[in-house]
Scaffold this motif. Structure first.
Motif, PDB file in Angstrom:
ATOM      1  N   UNK A 164       0.821  -1.215   0.000  1.00 54.43           N
ATOM      2  CA  UNK A 164       0.000   0.000   0.000  1.00 54.43           C
ATOM      3  C   UNK A 164       0.854   1.263   0.000  1.00 54.43           C
ATOM      4  N   UNK A 165       2.063   1.165   0.506  1.00 52.27           N
ATOM      5  CA  UNK A 165       2.960   2.320   0.543  1.00 52.27           C
ATOM      6  C   UNK A 165       3.962   2.295  -0.610  1.00 52.27           C
ATOM      7  N   UNK A 166       3.830   1.294  -1.466  1.00 48.58           N
ATOM      8  CA  UNK A 166       4.743   1.103  -2.603  1.00 48.58           C
ATOM      9  C   UNK A 166       6.193   1.065  -2.113  1.00 48.58           C
ATOM     10  N   UNK A 167       6.419   0.270  -1.083  1.00 48.08           N
ATOM     11  CA  UNK A 167       7.757   0.051  -0.546  1.00 48.08           C
ATOM     12  C   UNK A 167       8.268  -1.272  -1.099  1.00 48.08           C
ATOM     13  N   UNK A 168       9.294  -1.257  -1.920  1.00 47.11           N
ATOM     14  CA  UNK A 168       9.768  -2.493  -2.561  1.00 47.11           C
ATOM     15  C   UNK A 168      10.340  -3.481  -1.554  1.00 47.11           C
ATOM     16  N   UNK A 169      10.125  -4.767  -1.833  1.00 43.02           N
ATOM     17  CA  UNK A 169      10.627  -5.847  -0.985  1.00 43.02           C
ATOM     18  C   UNK A 169      11.486  -6.770  -1.839  1.00 43.02           C
ATOM     19  N   UNK A 170      12.733  -6.947  -1.423  1.00 45.13           N
ATOM     20  CA  UNK A 170      13.681  -7.800  -2.125  1.00 45.13           C
ATOM     21  C   UNK A 170      14.116  -8.927  -1.200  1.00 45.13           C
ATOM     22  N   UNK A 171      14.093 -10.185  -1.649  1.00 47.44           N
ATOM     23  CA  UNK A 171      14.587 -11.274  -0.798  1.00 47.44           C
ATOM     24  C   UNK A 171      16.026 -11.020  -0.369  1.00 47.44           C
ATOM     25  N   UNK A 172      16.341 -11.357   0.872  1.00 41.04           N
ATOM     26  CA  UNK A 172      17.675 -11.096   1.414  1.00 41.04           C
ATOM     27  C   UNK A 172      18.391 -12.409   1.708  1.00 41.04           C
ATOM     28  N   UNK A 173      19.647 -12.524   1.329  1.00 37.85           N
ATOM     29  CA  UNK A 173      20.428 -13.718   1.678  1.00 37.85           C
ATOM     30  C   UNK A 173      20.753 -13.725   3.161  1.00 37.85           C
TER      31      UNK A 173
END
Length: 323
Positions: free
Chosen positions: A57-66
């Motif tokens: 909803x806040x357009x905050x990107x999420x990237x998988x983290x090692x």
């Protein structure tokens, strides 16, 4: 005009770990974005549609983290991050040190124990943290630095009518990881005192009137502001309740919540229910439900402890590391 700094937030959320780490990071991300920074979340959200919605909803990107510190540092370089915020109990102890070795300023959000993380700056927003010795580096300590979301900061609690049947809100984080909501709903019913209640639980369960069970909702700040009493654990939501001045009865569901529980109950800011919904907890709930003055006194004592500007102070300190 140059783009603002890119700040990575390394945190996770899910049914097992709860959502408190993500919620306070979202609050700081909102503040940083308002200043032109570009936040990106590094981690995973598991089995919590509500937590995932906070990012979408806040357009905050999420990237998988090692998992490994070296791989995370490589990802941070690939994303061209300018700083990293660490907020997790489960990261390898060398994570902060590895990021710093690659020239990245690190802010570590902690709850008392830094858990072996090395950082340029630490944040411990727990009440009374400024009076406790801290074993690592510079620390922003105490309720002056509480991170609140926009949806909470724009809320205000309406005046109470002492003659009304009390309206209770009962929840245990965004996931109720310990599965205690049904037991506390039963404890409320055992008081024998008139009330109405909304219980938030990701797992539906049967409850009789006057208790209504609903799933996790974005209306939580609205429900908190409207409640006469909140029954919850001493997790991250307590700071939102203090800001709103809502009378609160506290339990705990994890050992790391005991610091906050002891401080809040010891100051009389919240009523203490202990760790389980036994006869003593039922008696405390019955007293609060039947005595409007007693429960409002807890809200009054908490008023002013959290001024809503903590995230501004934290953003100031973090951005000073980047410049």
């Amino acid at each position: 005009m140059s783009a603002g700094p890119r700040v990575g937030f390394r945190c996770d959320a899910g049914a097992g770990s709860g959502v408190g780490h993500l919620v306070r990071c979202v609050a700081l991300a909102e503040e940083l974005r308002s200043r032109g920074a570009r936040p990106v979340f590094l981690g995973a959200v598991r089995d919590s549609p509500w937590a995932l919605a906070q990012l979408r909803e806040r357009v905050l990107p999420l990237t998988p983290a090692p998992e490994s510190p070296a791989a995370l540092a490589a990802l941070a370089r690939a994303l061209r991050l300018d700083a990293v915020v660490l907020d997790s109990y489960d990261l390898p102890p060398g994570t902060g040190e590895e990021l710093r070795r690659h020239g990245l300023p690190v802010l570590a959000v902690v709850d008392g124990d830094p858990l072996g993380q090395h950082a340029d700056l630490y944040l411990d927003q727990n009440l009374g943290a400024e009076h406790r010795p801290f074993p690592a580096g510079p620390v922003l300590a105490g309720a002056r630095y509480v991170l609140l979301r926009d949806s909470v900061r724009r809320r205000a609690r309406a005046p109470r009518r002492p003659d009304r049947v009390p309206d209770v809100l009962c929840f245990f984080g965004g996931t109720d990881a310990a599965g205690v909501a049904p037991a506390w709903a039963q404890a409320l019913g055992a008081t024998g005192v008139p009330f109405t209640a909304t219980v938030i639980s990701p797992a539906p369960f049967a409850a009789e009137s006057p208790i209504t069970v609903i799933p996790p909702t974005d209306r939580l700040p609205e429900l908190m502001a409207a409640a006469d009493l909140v029954v919850t654990a001493a997790g991250s939501a307590i700071w939102e309740l203090l800001y709103l001045g809502v009378p609160t009865a506290l339990s705990w569901v994890a050992d790391n919540q005991l610091i906050g529980y002891d401080e809040l109950v010891g100051r009389g800011v919240a009523a203490g229910l202990g760790g389980a919904p036994g006869p003593e907890a039922v008696a405390v709930l019955a007293r609060l439900l039947s005595d409007p003055a007693a429960r409002e006194e807890h809200g009054r004592r908490g008023g002013g402890l959290v001024d809503g500007r903590g995230r501004e102070r934290v953003a100031d300190a973090l951005l000073a590391l980047v410049r």
